[in-house]
Design an enzyme around this catalytic site. Structure first.
Site, PDB file in Angstrom:
ATOM      1  CG  LEU A   1     -87.914 -29.118 -31.485  1.00 43.69           C
ATOM      2  CD1 LEU A   1     -86.582 -28.958 -30.767  1.00 43.69           C
ATOM      3  CD2 LEU A   1     -88.418 -30.549 -31.356  1.00 43.69           C
TER       4      LEU A   1
ATOM      5  CG  HIS B   1     -87.523 -23.334 -38.778  1.00 42.54           C
ATOM      6  ND1 HIS B   1     -88.751 -23.879 -39.069  1.00 42.54           N
ATOM      7  CD2 HIS B   1     -87.451 -23.279 -37.418  1.00 42.54           C
ATOM      8  CE1 HIS B   1     -89.396 -24.129 -37.936  1.00 42.54           C
ATOM      9  NE2 HIS B   1     -88.631 -23.783 -36.917  1.00 42.54           N
TER      10      HIS B   1
HETATM   11 ZN    ZN Z   1     -88.892 -23.804 -34.872  1.00 37.30          ZN
END
Ligand code: ZN
Length: 173
Positions: free
Chosen positions: A93, A134
């Site tokens: 994002l 992540h």
């Molecule tokens: Zn990320």
């Protein structure tokens, strides 16, 4: 409340985040807002540094479970075990619109705390394992592009630069 998502190359995304020591209302409110922000952005994970808070926690939802919902809150994660290898396409994002295949561990075992400070352990594989890796990377100031071969990373950086010039990519510092 929807929070602003910081985007590459924001400085805060590069800082090593600090451990959470207080499991108070401020933390709970932030977690709730991060879920709202993540779902609105159609993401599957969101780490505190991505909303400008340099602390070690994140929210995620791998969309498994009943009614395709599986919200999880991970605070102060520590990897106990990592094994295997898997290569899958990944995005973030904080680098919207850019994707690449990233090598990750297939299986992980992670110790963490919930919003009340209770210690928990999760064993994850495949997609959930990838999200945990992540998002944990974000807590150390690492982005998925850092895990790519140099040429691929430079290609993405150049593409982002081009998009910024075209007004097609917003930098939120
Ligand atoms: Zn990320």
């Amino acid at each position: 409340m929807i929070l602003e998502i910081k985007t590459f190359p924001s400085e805060i995304l590069r800082k090593k985040a600090e451990e959470v020591t207080e499991f108070n209302e401020e933390l709970h409110l932030l977690l709730d807002n991060m879920f709202e922000t993540m779902y609105q952005a159609k993401g599957i994970g969101l780490a505190a540094p991505q909303v400008g808070v340099s602390k070690r926690f994140f929210v995620l939802d791998d969309m498994s479970g009943a009614e395709n919902k599986n919200p999880m809150e991970i605070i102060n994660p520590v990897f106990l075990e990592k094994e295997g290898e898997i290569l899958e396409e990944e995005g973030c994002l904080s680098i919207p619109g850019e994707y690449a295949y990233v090598k990750r561990y297939m299986n992980v075992k992670v110790k963490y705390q919930d919003r009340f400070g209770n210690e928990k352990i999760i064993e994850a594989t495949d997609r959930l394992s990838r999200i945990l890796q992540h998002e944990s990377d974000h807590l150390d100031g690492t982005l998925f592009i850092d895990r790519l071969p140099n040429t691929k990373r430079e290609t993405i950086k150049k593409h982002v630069k081009k998009r910024i010039n075209q007004g097609d990519y917003q930098v939120n510092q």
